[in-house]
Design a protein around this motif. Structure first.
Motif, PDB file in Angstrom:
ATOM      1  N   GLY A 101      58.442  18.144  78.811  1.00 33.09           N
ATOM      2  CA  GLY A 101      57.916  19.488  78.998  1.00 33.09           C
ATOM      3  C   GLY A 101      59.001  20.533  79.194  1.00 33.09           C
ATOM      4  N   VAL A 102      60.086  20.154  79.868  1.00 31.11           N
ATOM      5  CA  VAL A 102      61.203  21.089  80.053  1.00 31.11           C
ATOM      6  C   VAL A 102      61.810  21.440  78.701  1.00 31.11           C
ATOM      7  N   GLY A 103      61.835  20.474  77.794  1.00 29.71           N
ATOM      8  CA  GLY A 103      62.278  20.765  76.431  1.00 29.71           C
ATOM      9  C   GLY A 103      63.515  20.000  76.039  1.00 29.71           C
ATOM     10  N   LEU A 104      64.683  20.560  76.250  1.00 33.56           N
ATOM     11  CA  LEU A 104      65.935  19.957  75.790  1.00 33.56           C
ATOM     12  C   LEU A 104      66.681  19.234  76.898  1.00 33.56           C
ATOM     13  N   ALA A 105      65.982  18.882  77.965  1.00 31.00           N
ATOM     14  CA  ALA A 105      66.659  18.272  79.109  1.00 31.00           C
ATOM     15  C   ALA A 105      66.841  16.768  78.908  1.00 31.00           C
ATOM     16  N   PRO A 106      68.051  16.254  79.087  1.00 31.81           N
ATOM     17  CA  PRO A 106      68.220  14.800  79.124  1.00 31.81           C
ATOM     18  C   PRO A 106      67.586  14.239  80.389  1.00 31.81           C
ATOM     19  N   TYR A 107      67.231  12.952  80.346  1.00 35.42           N
ATOM     20  CA  TYR A 107      66.495  12.345  81.456  1.00 35.42           C
ATOM     21  C   TYR A 107      67.191  11.067  81.923  1.00 35.42           C
ATOM     22  N   LEU A 108      67.159  10.866  83.229  1.00 34.77           N
ATOM     23  CA  LEU A 108      67.683   9.651  83.858  1.00 34.77           C
ATOM     24  C   LEU A 108      66.737   9.269  84.980  1.00 34.77           C
ATOM     25  N   HIS A 109      66.430   7.982  85.116  1.00 39.65           N
ATOM     26  CA  HIS A 109      65.675   7.581  86.302  1.00 39.65           C
ATOM     27  C   HIS A 109      66.462   6.566  87.107  1.00 39.65           C
ATOM     28  N   SER A 110      66.224   6.570  88.389  1.00 43.54           N
ATOM     29  CA  SER A 110      66.867   5.584  89.244  1.00 43.54           C
ATOM     30  C   SER A 110      66.288   4.205  88.915  1.00 43.54           C
ATOM     31  N   THR A 111      66.979   3.177  89.338  1.00 44.06           N
ATOM     32  CA  THR A 111      66.535   1.822  89.017  1.00 44.06           C
ATOM     33  C   THR A 111      66.837   0.887  90.167  1.00 44.06           C
ATOM     34  N   ARG A 112      66.044  -0.172  90.243  1.00 37.90           N
ATOM     35  CA  ARG A 112      66.323  -1.240  91.204  1.00 37.90           C
ATOM     36  C   ARG A 112      66.829  -2.484  90.480  1.00 37.90           C
ATOM     37  N   ARG A 113      67.216  -2.310  89.238  1.00 37.92           N
ATOM     38  CA  ARG A 113      67.736  -3.429  88.451  1.00 37.92           C
ATOM     39  C   ARG A 113      69.217  -3.178  88.161  1.00 37.92           C
ATOM     40  N   PRO A 114      70.138  -3.805  88.896  1.00 41.96           N
ATOM     41  CA  PRO A 114      71.559  -3.645  88.573  1.00 41.96           C
ATOM     42  C   PRO A 114      71.832  -4.186  87.169  1.00 41.96           C
ATOM     43  N   VAL A 115      72.757  -3.529  86.460  1.00 42.60           N
ATOM     44  CA  VAL A 115      73.104  -3.952  85.108  1.00 42.60           C
ATOM     45  C   VAL A 115      74.598  -4.230  85.080  1.00 42.60           C
ATOM     46  N   PRO A 116      75.005  -5.481  84.879  1.00 47.12           N
ATOM     47  CA  PRO A 116      76.437  -5.799  84.873  1.00 47.12           C
ATOM     48  C   PRO A 116      77.190  -4.953  83.868  1.00 47.12           C
ATOM     49  N   PHE A 124      70.669   5.867  96.680  1.00 49.18           N
ATOM     50  CA  PHE A 124      70.039   6.453  97.864  1.00 49.18           C
ATOM     51  C   PHE A 124      68.939   5.535  98.354  1.00 49.18           C
ATOM     52  N   GLU A 125      68.405   5.857  99.494  1.00 48.29           N
ATOM     53  CA  GLU A 125      67.364   5.058 100.124  1.00 48.29           C
ATOM     54  C   GLU A 125      66.032   5.794 100.105  1.00 48.29           C
ATOM     55  N   GLU A 126      64.937   5.029  99.955  1.00 51.35           N
ATOM     56  CA  GLU A 126      63.590   5.574 100.051  1.00 51.35           C
ATOM     57  C   GLU A 126      62.978   4.979 101.314  1.00 51.35           C
ATOM     58  N   SER A 127      62.939   5.775 102.352  1.00 48.73           N
ATOM     59  CA  SER A 127      62.707   5.231 103.698  1.00 48.73           C
ATOM     60  C   SER A 127      61.361   4.554 103.876  1.00 48.73           C
ATOM     61  N   HIS A 128      60.288   5.083 103.238  1.00 46.13           N
ATOM     62  CA  HIS A 128      58.963   4.515 103.499  1.00 46.13           C
ATOM     63  C   HIS A 128      58.579   3.416 102.523  1.00 46.13           C
ATOM     64  N   SER A 129      59.449   3.150 101.532  1.00 43.35           N
ATOM     65  CA  SER A 129      59.068   2.240 100.464  1.00 43.35           C
ATOM     66  C   SER A 129      59.221   0.796 100.884  1.00 43.35           C
ATOM     67  N   HIS A 130      58.516  -0.065 100.139  1.00 47.82           N
ATOM     68  CA  HIS A 130      58.647  -1.508 100.339  1.00 47.82           C
ATOM     69  C   HIS A 130      59.971  -2.019  99.781  1.00 47.82           C
ATOM     70  N   ALA A 131      60.593  -1.287  98.877  1.00 46.13           N
ATOM     71  CA  ALA A 131      61.881  -1.658  98.282  1.00 46.13           C
ATOM     72  C   ALA A 131      62.716  -0.394  98.220  1.00 46.13           C
ATOM     73  N   THR A 132      63.797  -0.334  98.977  1.00 49.53           N
ATOM     74  CA  THR A 132      64.389   0.964  99.264  1.00 49.53           C
ATOM     75  C   THR A 132      65.569   1.367  98.405  1.00 49.53           C
ATOM     76  N   SER A 133      66.335   0.438  97.880  1.00 51.88           N
ATOM     77  CA  SER A 133      67.599   0.816  97.259  1.00 51.88           C
ATOM     78  C   SER A 133      67.407   1.304  95.826  1.00 51.88           C
ATOM     79  N   HIS A 134      67.881   2.515  95.578  1.00 51.33           N
ATOM     80  CA  HIS A 134      67.841   3.090  94.233  1.00 51.33           C
ATOM     81  C   HIS A 134      69.262   3.203  93.700  1.00 51.33           C
ATOM     82  N   LEU A 135      69.459   2.830  92.449  1.00 50.38           N
ATOM     83  CA  LEU A 135      70.752   2.966  91.795  1.00 50.38           C
ATOM     84  C   LEU A 135      70.645   3.982  90.672  1.00 50.38           C
TER      85      LEU A 135
END
Length: 829
Positions: A101-116, A124-135
């Motif tokens: 919707g923004v148009g020409l913006a590149p996108y990135l999402h955090s992940t809980r899957r480390p990639v060698p 960062f941490e998500e304090s209320h979540s069942h799984a907190t670590s975001h990469l």
């Protein structure tokens, strides 16, 4: 149809939880209980596509609308510089839709899957979540380093802690002036309302908030303990099997005989045909150009899924997988457009939520199955909600290849669990994208050729491009800046691209007129050169065009062979760069797939013969280094006014209309690019696909106009080929001698700045800084477009007697941005 009972009623009555705010809130949200020591209740979105199956158009539409609001807030200029960041796992798809919707913006999402092998750019941490670590694992480390706005997207904005943690971490590394927080619902308490503004003041940046609805959750005293007790009570009931809904809430408790279960034979695979090299999502970044590639591929992928659906299916679920939300959402939305069945979309999740079969509760049923993607945090349960008992005639499970493991197919795996509740289970696997790691070893296999419509506006069988797609990279520079850098030695011409010339209506009219008058002449030359190739070079040649001017000619030669002889010749396009040779990786690919002796290199025309010499030297070096022999460097061309080759259709210097334009007559493909930071040692050279110029594209019109004359000129072309076969066609290099003479006569002293012939002169006017044009005295309509371009650019046209070419273009010999380029004199600085 609107639910009679709000799906938060059950929790609200038992816990005393109160949802207050906008009228839309109860439509957007329901309530459930979850096994979480930090928060008892779960806000269950009805439009996110995670826990509640929903129309994919509704899911996509909510995210896209939020993105449009962000664009309006930022304005077009800032929106064009923005980067969008989504949160795993719940908002990965929502963030993608916002970026669209923004148009020409590149996108990135955090992940809980480390990639060698992929470096972390933050976490960062998500304090209320069942799984907190975001990469944060962007393929391009510079993605988050720009100064433009950062747009952060989550499904709900509750305490604001997650957003603040993210901004704090990123602002310390990559400070910027503006952030925009986006969520479906703003559910902050009164105590949290001021925190965002205080934080913005603290870091000295502007922070805006964009949401679809506003409200809050009023929680009574002791709600956490009461909620935990309720969860424990109902889980105990499930474990003892006393609930009436055991079979649908916990699938493993079913007592139905195995032989009578629908779908117990397992899942049928659907090969999507996912575009090669296209990321499966935003885990490592997803650019607007990659979205365009996905858009182009979706209809064919959805058609394959539609074909695999059982006949008469009325309700279909496309089920995504944890962080893999956007690809299945887009696939579901496309499927929704082409089948009569009702299509719904949701995904599996890590989030443990209590399931209760009550119309006033948001999570009616639950499937439980083991993790099947070898997660970094070890094995554990995963869930699919509101799938069991929902009456789906087919479920299309979409996973990435990292999750296509034995655990997925195990007797207690996801596919077996789905088969308990639907007659048909289909499995579609999207290749897991892992950024390429630097390597000193040559890859055993090179990628397959790019083809239209994903790359170029040519039909896929017309040409395969042995190139890499650089459409997402900004490579264009103003012509004057490029010329100064090239002539000063600061840059090579292949390291950047000129800004694409947009022809005026008058110029377009000239093109159409030239095409009308020359199409038959070109068709005869195409026929003649193709007949020469078939007679002298190979009865089954592999046409290899030198991109990009050679490509339309290669397509036409292929069409002639089909028309006249019923042959279906392979045709590829490769890059050759003056001073740097032909793409060696493309030659490796050709040698691995074809007999080099059958390869015939094709170009549009010759000028002074520089490319002919370049190719000869490059082939010699390649064969010496690789030990591969058989390639013939002799180029087949439509026109050889410079007398540089033996295989040609004509040696007349006449207007070939494909020289009049740039990408819009060459399949919307740019000139090729060779730059060390973009093209690795074992990569194909690059090029861009200008999809945005589709409205001006005449590539196929040009081909069709010429090919339409094949029947008319067939006899003349074959007669011309016979005549040429009986003629001494030894190159005289007359053109090279003329260029050397002109270079000295006009005190240029650089043959690379002298561009002979109608085609090369046109290129000078379209791409370089022209100094003057030399035209043969009496030259007629072949030069109308040259005269028009010269007039538009203020370049003098000088008539010359005894010129071996119809015209010659002279590039300004000592160009700086202070040069006039139109007074006939070089400027010395």
């Amino acid at each position: 149809m609107k639910n009679v009972v709000w799906t938060g009623t059950w929790v609200a009555e038992r816990l005393g939880v109160e949802l207050v705010g906008d009228e839309r809130l109860s439509d957007l949200l329901g309530l459930a209980l979850r096994r979480n020591p930090r928060r008892a209740h779960l806000l269950v979105s009805n439009v996110l596509g995670k826990h509640v199956p929903q129309s994919p158009s509704v899911v996509y539409g909510h995210g896209f609308a939020l993105g449009r609001r962000v664009r309006e807030l930022l304005g077009a200029e800032d929106a064009g510089a923005a980067v969008v960041l989504g949160y795993a796992e719940t908002a990965t798809g929502l963030g993608h839709c916002v970026a669209d919707g923004v148009g020409l913006a590149p996108y990135l999402h955090s992940t809980r899957r480390p990639v060698p092998g992929v470096d972390t750019a933050g976490g960062f941490e998500e304090s209320h979540s069942h799984a907190t670590s975001h990469l944060l694992l962007p393929e391009n480390p510079a993605l988050l380093a720009g100064a433009g706005p950062l747009v952060l997207v989550d499904d709900e904005f509750s305490t604001g802690n997650t957003v603040l943690n993210t901004i704090r971490d990123l602002h310390a590394r990559y400070p910027r002036d503006r952030y925009v927080v986006v969520a479906l619902v703003d559910m902050r308490s009164a105590a949290d309302l001021g925190r965002l503004a205080e934080f913005a003041t603290e870091i000295g940046a502007r922070v805006d908030l964009v949401t679809a609805a506003r409200g809050t959750v009023n929680l009574p005293e002791g709600v956490l303990e009461k909620g935990q007790a309720l969860v424990a009570e109902h889980e105990t009931t499930e474990a003892t099997g006393t609930t009436e809904n055991t079979r649908t809430t916990e699938n493993t408790k079913t007592t139905e005989p195995a032989d009578n279960r629908p779908g117990h034979h397992g899942a049928a695979r659907v090969e999507l045909g996912w575009p090669r090299g296209l990321p499966d999502g935003g885990r490592h970044g997803f650019t607007p150009g990659q979205r365009i590639r996905l858009d182009a591929a979706l209809p064919a992928m959805a058609a394959r899924v539609a074909e695999a659906l059982p006949e008469g299916a009325r309700r279909v679920l496309v089920l995504g997988f944890e962080e893999l939300m956007y690809a299945p959402l887009r696939l579901a939305r496309e499927l929704e457009q082409v089948v009569s069945a009702e299509v719904r979309y949701s995904t599996t999740t890590r989030s443990p939520v209590l399931a209760l079969d009550d119309p006033g509760y948001a999570i009616r049923t639950r499937l439980v199955f083991p993790a099947h993607d070898d997660p970094d945090d070890g094995p554990g349960e995963r869930y699919a909600y509101n799938v069991a008992g929902a009456g789906f005639d087919a479920v299309v499970a979409v996973v990435d290849s990292a999750a296509d493991t034995p655990a997925l197919h195990a007797p207690d795996g996801l596919l077996a669990q789905l088969a308990e509740h639907t007659p048909s289970v289909l499995l579609a696997v999207v290749p897991s994208y892992v950024p390429a790691r630097p390597s000193t070893e040559r890859p055993s296999m090179l990628p397959e050729p790019l083809r239209g419509p994903a790359f170029s506006s040519y039909a896929p069988d017309e040409v395969g491009w042995l190139l890499q797609d650089l459409s997402d990279v900004t490579l264009e520079a103003p012509t004057e800046e490029r010329e100064e850098a090239i002539q000063s030695g600061g840059a090579h011409y292949a390291e950047s691209l000129p800004v694409e010339y947009q022809p005026s209506p008058q110029y377009q009219e000239l093109f159409q007129t030239a095409l009308g008058t020359s199409a038959a002449r070109i068709a005869q030359a195409v026929g003649a050169v193709t007949e020469l190739v078939l007679a002298e070079r190979s009865p089954h040649p592999v046409l290899v065009s030198l991109a990009r001017a050679g490509t339309p000619v290669g397509v036409l030669m292929r069409r002639w062979a089909q028309h006249r002889h019923g042959l279906d010749l392979p045709h590829y396009a490769v890059s050759i760069v003056r001073g740097r040779g032909i793409d060696a990786n493309a030659l490796r690919w050709l040698a691995a797939h074809h007999d080099p002796a059958d390869v015939v290199f094709v170009d549009g025309w010759t000028g002074k013969g520089a490319i002919t010499r370049e190719l000869t030297e490059a082939i010699r070096e390649f064969e010496s280094a690789e030990g591969v022999t058989g390639f013939d460097p002799e180029i087949a061309v439509l026109a050889d006014p410079g007398s540089c080759v033996r295989t040609y259709g004509t040696r007349e210097d006449f207007l070939i209309p494909s020289a009049c334009l740039n990408s819009t007559v060459s399949g919307l493909i740019s000139r090729t690019v060779l730059r060390s930071d973009l093209v690795g040692e074992y990569d194909f050279h690059g090029a861009k696909f200008y999809r945005e110029l589709a409205g001006s594209d005449v590539s196929v019109d040009f081909l069709d106009a010429v090919a339409a004359h094949f029947p008319d000129v067939a006899d003349a072309a074959c007669a011309q080929a016979k005549e040429l076969l009986a003629t001494d066609r030894t190159p005289t290099w007359e053109g090279w001698a003329a260029v050397e003479r002109i270079s000295e006569e006009y005190e240029i002293h650089d043959v690379n700045l002298v561009k002979p012939g109608v085609g090369e002169t046109t290129r000078v006017l379209l791409r370089r800084v022209p100094w003057k044009i030399l035209a043969r005295a009496g030259a007629g309509t072949d030069l109308d477009h040259v005269r028009l371009l010269a007039q538009q650019r203020g370049v003098p046209v000088e008539e010359v007697d005894e010129l071996p070419y119809t015209c010659v273009g002279l590039i300004h010999p000592k160009y700086t941005r202070g040069a006039t380029g139109a007074d006939g004199k070089a400027v010395t600085v």
